[in-house]
Scaffold this motif. Structure first.
Motif, PDB file in Angstrom:
ATOM      1  N   GLY A 191       0.972  -1.494  -0.235  1.00  0.00           N
ATOM      2  CA  GLY A 191       0.349  -0.217   0.046  1.00  0.00           C
ATOM      3  C   GLY A 191       0.862   1.323  -0.212  1.00  0.00           C
ATOM      4  N   ASP A 192       0.425   2.445  -0.225  1.00  0.00           N
ATOM      5  CA  ASP A 192       1.063   3.482   0.200  1.00  0.00           C
ATOM      6  C   ASP A 192       1.362   3.416   1.467  1.00  0.00           C
ATOM      7  OD1 ASP A 192       0.361   6.790   1.418  1.00  0.00           O
ATOM      8  OD2 ASP A 192       0.315   6.494  -0.887  1.00  0.00           O
ATOM      9  N   TYR A 193       3.037   4.219   0.892  1.00  0.00           N
ATOM     10  CA  TYR A 193       4.085   4.612   2.039  1.00  0.00           C
ATOM     11  C   TYR A 193       3.791   4.747   2.814  1.00  0.00           C
ATOM     12  CZ  TYR A 193       6.897   1.125  -1.281  1.00  0.00           C
ATOM     13  OH  TYR A 193       7.286   0.679  -1.646  1.00  0.00           O
ATOM     14  N   HIS A 194       3.867   6.617   2.474  1.00  0.00           N
ATOM     15  CA  HIS A 194       3.070   7.716   3.476  1.00  0.00           C
ATOM     16  C   HIS A 194       2.142   7.294   4.070  1.00  0.00           C
ATOM     17  CE1 HIS A 194       5.398  10.136   0.018  1.00  0.00           C
ATOM     18  NE2 HIS A 194       5.201  10.966   0.102  1.00  0.00           N
ATOM     19  N   GLN A 195       1.009   6.597   4.221  1.00  0.00           N
ATOM     20  CA  GLN A 195      -0.116   6.347   5.409  1.00  0.00           C
ATOM     21  C   GLN A 195       0.813   5.170   5.854  1.00  0.00           C
ATOM     22  OE1 GLN A 195      -3.549   4.459   3.390  1.00  0.00           O
ATOM     23  NE2 GLN A 195      -4.537   4.414   5.137  1.00  0.00           N
ATOM     24  N   PHE A 196       1.714   4.789   6.044  1.00  0.00           N
ATOM     25  CA  PHE A 196       2.169   3.415   6.649  1.00  0.00           C
ATOM     26  C   PHE A 196       3.200   4.237   7.592  1.00  0.00           C
ATOM     27  CE2 PHE A 196       5.225   0.422   7.811  1.00  0.00           C
ATOM     28  CZ  PHE A 196       4.218  -0.006   8.697  1.00  0.00           C
ATOM     29  N   ILE A 197       4.133   5.083   7.298  1.00  0.00           N
ATOM     30  CA  ILE A 197       4.380   6.178   8.153  1.00  0.00           C
ATOM     31  C   ILE A 197       3.598   6.721   9.321  1.00  0.00           C
ATOM     32  CG2 ILE A 197       5.678   8.264   8.116  1.00  0.00           C
ATOM     33  CD1 ILE A 197       7.449   6.886   6.055  1.00  0.00           C
ATOM     34  N   TRP A 198       2.445   7.284   7.853  1.00  0.00           N
ATOM     35  CA  TRP A 198       1.418   8.447   9.589  1.00  0.00           C
ATOM     36  C   TRP A 198       1.182   7.242  10.184  1.00  0.00           C
ATOM     37  CZ3 TRP A 198       2.650  12.756  10.130  1.00  0.00           C
ATOM     38  CH2 TRP A 198       2.919  13.711   9.132  1.00  0.00           C
ATOM     39  N   GLN A 199       0.603   5.902   9.986  1.00  0.00           N
ATOM     40  CA  GLN A 199       0.246   5.009  11.324  1.00  0.00           C
ATOM     41  C   GLN A 199       1.367   5.230  12.261  1.00  0.00           C
ATOM     42  OE1 GLN A 199      -1.248   1.654   8.536  1.00  0.00           O
ATOM     43  NE2 GLN A 199      -2.467   2.483   8.191  1.00  0.00           N
ATOM     44  N   LEU A 200       2.700   5.133  11.975  1.00  0.00           N
ATOM     45  CA  LEU A 200       3.742   4.639  12.829  1.00  0.00           C
ATOM     46  C   LEU A 200       3.758   5.868  13.795  1.00  0.00           C
ATOM     47  CD1 LEU A 200       5.867   3.028  10.364  1.00  0.00           C
ATOM     48  CD2 LEU A 200       5.471   2.000  12.511  1.00  0.00           C
ATOM     49  N   VAL A 201       3.765   7.136  13.286  1.00  0.00           N
ATOM     50  CA  VAL A 201       3.608   8.205  13.835  1.00  0.00           C
ATOM     51  C   VAL A 201       2.173   8.051  15.288  1.00  0.00           C
ATOM     52  CG1 VAL A 201       3.617  10.933  13.766  1.00  0.00           C
ATOM     53  CG2 VAL A 201       5.006   9.831  11.962  1.00  0.00           C
ATOM     54  N   GLU A 202       1.182   7.854  14.847  1.00  0.00           N
ATOM     55  CA  GLU A 202       0.179   8.353  15.368  1.00  0.00           C
ATOM     56  C   GLU A 202       0.303   6.961  16.291  1.00  0.00           C
ATOM     57  OE1 GLU A 202      -5.320   7.884  15.194  1.00  0.00           O
ATOM     58  OE2 GLU A 202      -3.694   7.472  12.963  1.00  0.00           O
ATOM     59  N   ARG A 203       0.524   5.525  16.254  1.00  0.00           N
ATOM     60  CA  ARG A 203       1.447   4.608  17.533  1.00  0.00           C
ATOM     61  C   ARG A 203       2.080   5.310  18.275  1.00  0.00           C
ATOM     62  NH1 ARG A 203       1.003   1.696  20.538  1.00  0.00           N
ATOM     63  NH2 ARG A 203       0.723  -0.712  20.693  1.00  0.00           N
ATOM     64  N   TYR A 204       3.384   5.501  18.052  1.00  0.00           N
ATOM     65  CA  TYR A 204       4.164   5.520  18.514  1.00  0.00           C
ATOM     66  C   TYR A 204       5.071   6.715  18.783  1.00  0.00           C
ATOM     67  CZ  TYR A 204       3.944   0.686  17.793  1.00  0.00           C
ATOM     68  OH  TYR A 204       3.074  -1.126  17.132  1.00  0.00           O
ATOM     69  N   HIS A 205       4.968   7.579  18.074  1.00  0.00           N
ATOM     70  CA  HIS A 205       4.612   8.924  18.358  1.00  0.00           C
ATOM     71  C   HIS A 205       6.789   9.442  18.181  1.00  0.00           C
ATOM     72  CE1 HIS A 205       1.091   9.725  19.649  1.00  0.00           C
ATOM     73  NE2 HIS A 205       1.207   8.763  20.288  1.00  0.00           N
ATOM     74  N   ASN A 206       7.236   8.789  16.636  1.00  0.00           N
ATOM     75  CA  ASN A 206       8.602   8.248  16.809  1.00  0.00           C
ATOM     76  C   ASN A 206       9.245  10.015  16.961  1.00  0.00           C
ATOM     77  OD1 ASN A 206       7.707   6.244  15.801  1.00  0.00           O
ATOM     78  ND2 ASN A 206       9.315   5.516  16.973  1.00  0.00           N
ATOM     79  N   SER A 207       9.558   9.994  16.621  1.00  0.00           N
ATOM     80  CA  SER A 207      10.570  12.131  16.564  1.00  0.00           C
ATOM     81  C   SER A 207      11.034  11.847  15.029  1.00  0.00           C
ATOM     82  CB  SER A 207      12.136  12.307  17.820  1.00  0.00           C
ATOM     83  OG  SER A 207      11.127  12.081  18.286  1.00  0.00           O
ATOM     84  N   VAL A 208      12.123  10.764  14.829  1.00  0.00           N
ATOM     85  CA  VAL A 208      12.244  11.019  13.110  1.00  0.00           C
ATOM     86  C   VAL A 208      11.585   9.727  12.776  1.00  0.00           C
ATOM     87  CG1 VAL A 208      14.105  10.586  11.803  1.00  0.00           C
ATOM     88  CG2 VAL A 208      13.809  12.175  13.725  1.00  0.00           C
ATOM     89  N   ILE A 209      11.243   9.656  11.302  1.00  0.00           N
ATOM     90  CA  ILE A 209      11.050   7.953  10.822  1.00  0.00           C
ATOM     91  C   ILE A 209      11.253   8.047   9.712  1.00  0.00           C
ATOM     92  CG2 ILE A 209       9.767   6.352   9.745  1.00  0.00           C
ATOM     93  CD1 ILE A 209       7.558   7.257  12.447  1.00  0.00           C
TER      94      ILE A 209
END
Length: 299
Positions: A191-209
């Protein structure tokens, strides 16, 4: 000078150059100058890259008191700026075999031996943690207890989970949750790479991905900018073997990020560093020093 604690796998790596994939059956072949053995593993690759760039490194890993373990110790003793923090508690030292073709594609076979059932001593880790500016926690079981200790000590935690297809991946979830700086590959992302990163951000709140895209470059998310940027791939010399490219990208990014807190510059430099590195066959070879990389940028 930045001091980084690296905890993870070190193994003996054998690379075999083949004609291509799929690999057909032959009773015997003679790939002249196509078989090489060396010390490697994610933690070794990262530690050597960071040391070559000029950082002080404490390398924490588990080995066995066998011939392979002695080879690892001898190799690390030859790298300035890397302090070995070994525990010889295993029965056999891990090994890997990597097949690679002329196009740079590779197939990796890793024999971890019994490392996933072993622990690194808490006391030994705490001793090294005191003087560290950051912790690289490779996603291997003995590094799990180190995550909470590093977080409690207020250290920046960086990890590369390599391939990830599910943000709730059970094996990697603890590393995902603890990482301030998170690296991963696009190889298992559907699927969409951007969407996958945003899902990670929402779930784990990493400073940098950072998501590596292979020949398509990389994607960078920063909490500060709250955006995702694309960095195209660069070519510095012909590709020989892509093994270790991700470790090189991760290491160089962390080096510059800790120096200047500029993730965009860090990734730009890391793209060049990784591109140059894959001009050599071994996963732990082809690294530029900080000054060599800066000279390369200015030419």
């Amino acid at each position: 000078m930045t001091r980084i604690l690296v905890a993870g796998l070190v193994n003996i790596e054998t690379t075999l150059k083949i004609e291509g994939f799929p690999q057909h059956y032959y009773p015997v072949t003679y790939p002249f100058d196509g078989i090489q053995s060396s010390v490697s593993g994610v933690a070794f690759n990262v530690a050597k890259a960071l040391a070559t760039l000029g950082d002080e490194v404490d390398l924490c890993t588990l080995l066995a008191p066998d011939m392979a373990g002695e080879q690892v110790q001898q190799a690390i003793a030859q790298i300035p700026k890397v302090k070995p923090c070994f525990e010889l508690t295993m029965q056999d030292t891990p090994q890997s075999v990597i097949l690679y073709d002329p196009e740079g594609r590779r197939q990796i076979h890793v024999d971890l031996k019994d490392i996933q059932q072993r622990r690194y001593s808490e006391q030994g880790f705490k001793k090294q943690l005191i003087h560290s500016d950051a912790v690289v926690a490779c996603n291997i079981n003995f590094a799990r207890p180190m995550l909470e200790l590093a977080k409690q000590a207020g250290k920046l935690i960086a990890t590369d989970v390599h391939t990830l297809g599910n943000i709730e991946d059970e094996y990697n979830q603890q590393f995902l949750a603890m990482a301030d700086v998170l690296f991963l590959s696009d190889e298992q992302v559907s699927g969409d790479y951007h969407q996958f990163i945003w899902q990670l951000v929402e779930r784990y709140h990493n400073s940098v991905i950072v998501m590596g895209l292979g020949s398509n470059g990389a994607l960078l998310y920063t909490q500060q900018a709250n955006s995702i940027q694309h960095f195209p791939a660069t070519t510095t010399r012909p590709v020989l073997n892509t093994i270790g490219a991700g470790d090189a990208l991760f290491s160089c990014f962390l080096h510059y990020y800790l120096l200047e807190s500029n993730p965009e510059k860090a990734l730009s430099r890391a793209m060049l560093f990784a591109s140059y590195k894959i001009g050599e066959a071994g996963a732990a070879s082809g690294f530029l020093s900080h000054q060599q990389l800066e000279d390369f940028v200015s030419t």
